[in-house]
Design a protein around this motif. Structure first.
Motif, PDB file in Angstrom:
ATOM      1  N   HIS A 153       3.245   7.265  -5.683  1.00  0.00           N
ATOM      2  CA  HIS A 153       2.890   8.688  -5.835  1.00  0.00           C
ATOM      3  C   HIS A 153       4.112   9.587  -5.934  1.00  0.00           C
ATOM      4  CE1 HIS A 153       3.234  10.181  -1.519  1.00  0.00           C
ATOM      5  NE2 HIS A 153       3.245   8.888  -1.314  1.00  0.00           N
ATOM      6  N   LYS A 154       5.305   9.022  -5.779  1.00  0.00           N
ATOM      7  CA  LYS A 154       6.516   9.826  -5.972  1.00  0.00           C
ATOM      8  C   LYS A 154       7.009   9.775  -7.410  1.00  0.00           C
ATOM      9  CE  LYS A 154       6.647  10.761  -1.652  1.00  0.00           C
ATOM     10  NZ  LYS A 154       6.389  11.980  -0.999  1.00  0.00           N
ATOM     11  N   PHE A 155       6.357   8.962  -8.252  1.00  0.00           N
ATOM     12  CA  PHE A 155       6.814   8.936  -9.650  1.00  0.00           C
ATOM     13  C   PHE A 155       5.642   8.989 -10.637  1.00  0.00           C
ATOM     14  CE2 PHE A 155       7.330   4.539  -7.941  1.00  0.00           C
ATOM     15  CZ  PHE A 155       6.416   3.842  -8.722  1.00  0.00           C
ATOM     16  N   ASN A 168      17.707  11.425   0.520  1.00  0.00           N
ATOM     17  CA  ASN A 168      16.962  11.940   1.663  1.00  0.00           C
ATOM     18  C   ASN A 168      15.810  12.823   1.204  1.00  0.00           C
ATOM     19  OD1 ASN A 168      16.563  14.215   3.906  1.00  0.00           O
ATOM     20  ND2 ASN A 168      17.077  12.251   4.847  1.00  0.00           N
ATOM     21  N   ASN A 169      14.640  12.579   1.772  1.00  0.00           N
ATOM     22  CA  ASN A 169      13.436  13.275   1.304  1.00  0.00           C
ATOM     23  C   ASN A 169      13.360  14.721   1.758  1.00  0.00           C
ATOM     24  OD1 ASN A 169      13.069  11.542   3.749  1.00  0.00           O
ATOM     25  ND2 ASN A 169      11.256  12.828   3.986  1.00  0.00           N
ATOM     26  N   GLU A 170      14.162  15.129   2.727  1.00  0.00           N
ATOM     27  CA  GLU A 170      14.130  16.533   3.162  1.00  0.00           C
ATOM     28  C   GLU A 170      15.242  17.346   2.512  1.00  0.00           C
ATOM     29  OE1 GLU A 170      13.438  17.301   7.321  1.00  0.00           O
ATOM     30  OE2 GLU A 170      12.467  15.361   7.555  1.00  0.00           O
ATOM     31  N   ILE A 186      19.436   1.911   4.753  1.00  0.00           N
ATOM     32  CA  ILE A 186      19.965   3.247   4.411  1.00  0.00           C
ATOM     33  C   ILE A 186      19.298   3.692   3.106  1.00  0.00           C
ATOM     34  CG2 ILE A 186      22.008   4.627   3.868  1.00  0.00           C
ATOM     35  CD1 ILE A 186      23.661   2.653   5.559  1.00  0.00           C
ATOM     36  N   MET A 187      18.786   4.911   3.120  1.00  0.00           N
ATOM     37  CA  MET A 187      17.988   5.394   1.997  1.00  0.00           C
ATOM     38  C   MET A 187      18.852   5.787   0.796  1.00  0.00           C
ATOM     39  SD  MET A 187      17.041   8.978   3.912  1.00  0.00           S
ATOM     40  CE  MET A 187      15.362   8.938   3.403  1.00  0.00           C
ATOM     41  N   ALA A 188      18.203   5.921  -0.369  1.00  0.00           N
ATOM     42  CA  ALA A 188      18.919   6.328  -1.580  1.00  0.00           C
ATOM     43  C   ALA A 188      19.071   7.845  -1.626  1.00  0.00           C
ATOM     44  CB  ALA A 188      18.165   5.848  -2.813  1.00  0.00           C
ATOM     45  N   GLU A 199      16.810   8.720   8.146  1.00  0.00           N
ATOM     46  CA  GLU A 199      15.759   8.013   7.403  1.00  0.00           C
ATOM     47  C   GLU A 199      14.413   8.702   7.584  1.00  0.00           C
ATOM     48  OE1 GLU A 199      16.346   5.206   5.430  1.00  0.00           O
ATOM     49  OE2 GLU A 199      18.415   5.685   5.914  1.00  0.00           O
ATOM     50  N   HIS A 200      13.519   8.464   6.647  1.00  0.00           N
ATOM     51  CA  HIS A 200      12.117   8.875   6.799  1.00  0.00           C
ATOM     52  C   HIS A 200      11.550   8.171   8.045  1.00  0.00           C
ATOM     53  CE1 HIS A 200       7.793   9.049   5.807  1.00  0.00           C
ATOM     54  NE2 HIS A 200       8.107  10.052   4.995  1.00  0.00           N
ATOM     55  N   LYS A 201      10.558   8.828   8.662  1.00  0.00           N
ATOM     56  CA  LYS A 201       9.952   8.246   9.877  1.00  0.00           C
ATOM     57  C   LYS A 201       9.406   6.832   9.637  1.00  0.00           C
ATOM     58  CE  LYS A 201      10.473  11.248  13.196  1.00  0.00           C
ATOM     59  NZ  LYS A 201       9.769  12.482  13.442  1.00  0.00           N
ATOM     60  N   ALA A 202       9.056   6.534   8.389  1.00  0.00           N
ATOM     61  CA  ALA A 202       8.514   5.209   8.076  1.00  0.00           C
ATOM     62  C   ALA A 202       9.570   4.111   8.189  1.00  0.00           C
ATOM     63  CB  ALA A 202       7.896   5.198   6.688  1.00  0.00           C
ATOM     64  N   VAL A 203      10.854   4.507   8.310  1.00  0.00           N
ATOM     65  CA  VAL A 203      11.923   3.548   8.636  1.00  0.00           C
ATOM     66  C   VAL A 203      12.322   3.719  10.101  1.00  0.00           C
ATOM     67  CG1 VAL A 203      14.375   3.001   8.267  1.00  0.00           C
ATOM     68  CG2 VAL A 203      12.857   3.288   6.312  1.00  0.00           C
ATOM     69  N   SER A 213       0.822  -1.219   0.000  1.00  0.00           N
ATOM     70  CA  SER A 213       0.000   0.000   0.000  1.00  0.00           C
ATOM     71  C   SER A 213       0.855   1.268   0.000  1.00  0.00           C
ATOM     72  CB  SER A 213      -0.905   0.013   1.225  1.00  0.00           C
ATOM     73  OG  SER A 213      -0.117   0.113   2.396  1.00  0.00           O
ATOM     74  N   GLY A 214       2.158   1.139  -0.204  1.00  0.00           N
ATOM     75  CA  GLY A 214       3.019   2.320  -0.235  1.00  0.00           C
ATOM     76  C   GLY A 214       4.311   2.046   0.504  1.00  0.00           C
ATOM     77  N   ALA A 215       5.176   3.050   0.524  1.00  0.00           N
ATOM     78  CA  ALA A 215       6.497   2.833   1.112  1.00  0.00           C
ATOM     79  C   ALA A 215       6.443   2.690   2.632  1.00  0.00           C
ATOM     80  CB  ALA A 215       7.435   3.959   0.721  1.00  0.00           C
ATOM     81  N   CYS A 251      16.960  -0.677   1.287  1.00  0.00           N
ATOM     82  CA  CYS A 251      17.084   0.719   0.858  1.00  0.00           C
ATOM     83  C   CYS A 251      15.699   1.307   0.584  1.00  0.00           C
ATOM     84  CB  CYS A 251      17.933   0.776  -0.417  1.00  0.00           C
ATOM     85  SG  CYS A 251      18.040   2.440  -1.097  1.00  0.00           S
ATOM     86  N   ASP A 252      15.394   2.409   1.244  1.00  0.00           N
ATOM     87  CA  ASP A 252      14.200   3.190   0.934  1.00  0.00           C
ATOM     88  C   ASP A 252      14.586   4.085  -0.243  1.00  0.00           C
ATOM     89  OD1 ASP A 252      12.389   5.258   0.752  1.00  0.00           O
ATOM     90  OD2 ASP A 252      12.053   5.412   2.901  1.00  0.00           O
ATOM     91  N   ALA A 253      14.149   3.668  -1.440  1.00  0.00           N
ATOM     92  CA  ALA A 253      14.562   4.377  -2.667  1.00  0.00           C
ATOM     93  C   ALA A 253      13.444   5.271  -3.199  1.00  0.00           C
ATOM     94  CB  ALA A 253      15.004   3.372  -3.723  1.00  0.00           C
ATOM     95  N   SER A 305       5.911  -0.922   2.937  1.00  0.00           N
ATOM     96  CA  SER A 305       7.105  -1.648   2.467  1.00  0.00           C
ATOM     97  C   SER A 305       8.229  -1.553   3.500  1.00  0.00           C
ATOM     98  CB  SER A 305       7.597  -1.064   1.140  1.00  0.00           C
ATOM     99  OG  SER A 305       6.605  -1.147   0.152  1.00  0.00           O
ATOM    100  N   ASN A 306       8.461  -0.343   4.003  1.00  0.00           N
ATOM    101  CA  ASN A 306       9.524  -0.154   4.997  1.00  0.00           C
ATOM    102  C   ASN A 306       9.226  -0.939   6.270  1.00  0.00           C
ATOM    103  OD1 ASN A 306      10.902   1.583   3.315  1.00  0.00           O
ATOM    104  ND2 ASN A 306      10.156   3.447   4.273  1.00  0.00           N
ATOM    105  N   ASN A 307       7.979  -0.917   6.692  1.00  0.00           N
ATOM    106  CA  ASN A 307       7.621  -1.631   7.929  1.00  0.00           C
ATOM    107  C   ASN A 307       7.787  -3.140   7.778  1.00  0.00           C
ATOM    108  OD1 ASN A 307       6.347  -0.167  10.500  1.00  0.00           O
ATOM    109  ND2 ASN A 307       6.115   1.128   8.693  1.00  0.00           N
TER     110      ASN A 307
HETATM  111  N1  PLP Z   1      10.134   7.121   2.513  1.00  0.00           N
HETATM  112  C1  PLP Z   1      10.420   8.306   1.967  1.00  0.00           C
HETATM  113  C2  PLP Z   1      11.848   8.681   1.702  1.00  0.00           C
HETATM  114  C3  PLP Z   1       9.378   9.203   1.636  1.00  0.00           C
HETATM  115  O1  PLP Z   1       9.678  10.398   1.114  1.00  0.00           O
HETATM  116  C4  PLP Z   1       8.044   8.814   1.893  1.00  0.00           C
HETATM  117  C5  PLP Z   1       6.912   9.721   1.593  1.00  0.00           C
HETATM  118  O2  PLP Z   1       7.005  10.906   1.633  1.00  0.00           O
HETATM  119  C6  PLP Z   1       7.807   7.565   2.477  1.00  0.00           C
HETATM  120  C7  PLP Z   1       8.874   6.749   2.755  1.00  0.00           C
HETATM  121  C8  PLP Z   1       6.405   7.099   2.777  1.00  0.00           C
HETATM  122  O3  PLP Z   1       5.772   6.687   1.600  1.00  0.00           O
HETATM  123  P1  PLP Z   1       4.196   6.457   1.520  1.00  0.00           P
HETATM  124  O4  PLP Z   1       3.577   7.813   1.586  1.00  0.00           O
HETATM  125  O5  PLP Z   1       3.997   5.779   0.212  1.00  0.00           O
HETATM  126  O6  PLP Z   1       3.793   5.579   2.640  1.00  0.00           O
END
Ligand code: PLP
Length: 362
Positions: A184-186, A131-133, A127-129, A82-86, A56-58, A158-160, A61-63
């Motif tokens: 939704h990121k692509f 950084n989202n910020e 380790i992510m590919a 890492e994103h909070k989802a990691v 259902s999304g990253a 890797c959270d890519a 997937s990360n969890n």
């Molecule tokens: N990981 C990164 C690096 C992200 O930027 C995001 C979303 O902003 C997520 C994970 C979470 O993805 P999702 O919104 O598909 O759950």
């Protein structure tokens, strides 16, 4: 969604409406479609179709990657940015955090020592590919190689998510054991994602239920979203080099102009390799909230950090992990660029930023 992804969504929702898991002919037709999309995703990512898991999304997937490895008995670890989802699942599972330097990078000697020290217990290192910020990119193939060498029992995840439009994903998928992506990121729909998992023997499912996705992610497939995601992924990966250079022009123009308008601004991670899709800056003497409020009034959509953390008054964990002082970290702003942005928009935004900053300072 890109027009092509939306068209595919509508086509599949209309024509292949049956649950792929059912036993009648309409389900069998839907299942053939699902298999086909899975193979197309695998072809883009240069992996096996059996290694593609639809989620259902990253966040999911990360969890699965992190908590699923912890449930299989391994110690989990991830970088501090890492994103909070990691990061949240790592902390919830009593995992370890790998620190970063002032440029947002992981020192390779430190990582090597860390891996050797915990080699016996580690189940997964994440380790992510990109950084989202900050947009800072990491040498994922190098880190994956180090994990496989120094902690051979551990999987490398890797959270890519942020790499899909600007980098070649196959280069991340090849050296990694697990990779997370979010549609939704692509240019695909929200609420749909992918986990590439090559060896699921060391990963337990988080949800129990049906047998979909080889029991790793039970639940009825959203075939229309999977279809739209596949089409968007193919297009994104076909065009990533062109998009990368187009966005680099926009980002560099923006940062040069902001440098003139607001000489006090510093660009985060400027000494690191960065994705051209993001420009992150620190503005002394103001807060993100007041800047964002006034930018919004001017019709400019930006953010203080991750969208999921917006509204939070504390500075972002990413900027804090890079050693930025608390007060300055509160003046963080993130701008994202897309192909649809024009040089005029860049100029207007930089100018508006300068005016708003000076107004707030007065
Ligand atoms: N990981 C990164 C690096 C992200 O930027 C995001 C979303 O902003 C997520 C994970 C979470 O993805 P999702 O919104 O598909 O759950």
């Amino acid at each position: 969604m890109t027009p092509a992804a939306l068209a595919e969504y509508l086509k599949v929702a209309e024509q292949f409406f049956a649950n792929p898991q059912g036993s009648h002919r309409y389900s069998r037709i839907a299942m053939r479609q699902l298999d086909d999309y899975r193979e197309r995703v695998a072809a883009v990512l240069a992996c096996g179709a059996g290694e593609v898991f639809f989620t259902s999304g990253a966040t999911e997937s990360n969890n699965i990657a992190i908590q699923g490895s912890a449930r299989a008995g391994g110690l989990v670890a991830a970088s501090a940015v890492e994103h909070k989802a990691v990061l949240a699942p790592v902390l919830a599972r009593g995992g370890l955090v790998i620190s970063v330097d002032v440029d947002g990078q992981i020192d390779q000697d430190r990582l090597r020592r860390f891996l050797k020290e915990h080699a016996g217990q580690l189940g997964v290192v994440s380790i992510m590919a990109v950084n989202n910020e900050t947009g800072v990119t990491f040498p994922v193939p190098v880190f994956a190689g180090m994990v496989h060498k120094h902690a051979p029992r551990a999987l490398f995840h890797c959270d890519a998510v942020q790499a899909a439009t600007v980098l070649d994903l196959a280069e991340f998928v090849a050296p990694c054991d697990m990779v997370s992506l979010s549609a939704h990121k692509f240019g695909g729909p929200k609420g749909t994602g992918i986990l590439i998992a090559k060896d699921t023997s060391k990963v337990r499912p988080l949800s129990l239920g049906g047998s979909q996705e080889k029991d790793l992610r039970p639940g009825t497939h959203d075939l229309a979203s999977i279809a739209a995601m596949t089409v968007a992924l193919e297009a994104a990966q076909l065009n990533h080099a062109g998009v990368n250079s187009e966005l680099s022009v926009l980002r560099d123009r923006f940062e040069a102009l902001v440098g003139q308008e607001v000489p006090e601004a510093t660009f985060t991670g400027a000494n690191s390799p960065r994705s051209p899709a993001i420009s992150h800056m620190l503005l002394p003497g103001v807060t993100s909230e007041e800047m964002l409020f006034m930018l919004d009034e001017a019709g400019i959509a930006a953010s203080g950090g991750a969208a999921c953390a917006s509204g939070a008054l504390d500075p972002s964990h990413v900027v804090v992990a890079m050693g930025v002082e608390h007060q300055l970290a509160k003046g963080a702003l993130r701008f994202s660029f897309a192909r649809s942005n024009t040089p005029d928009e860049i100029d207007l935004t930089a100018k508006a930023l300068g005016e708003i900053y000076r107004r707030l300072q007065r």
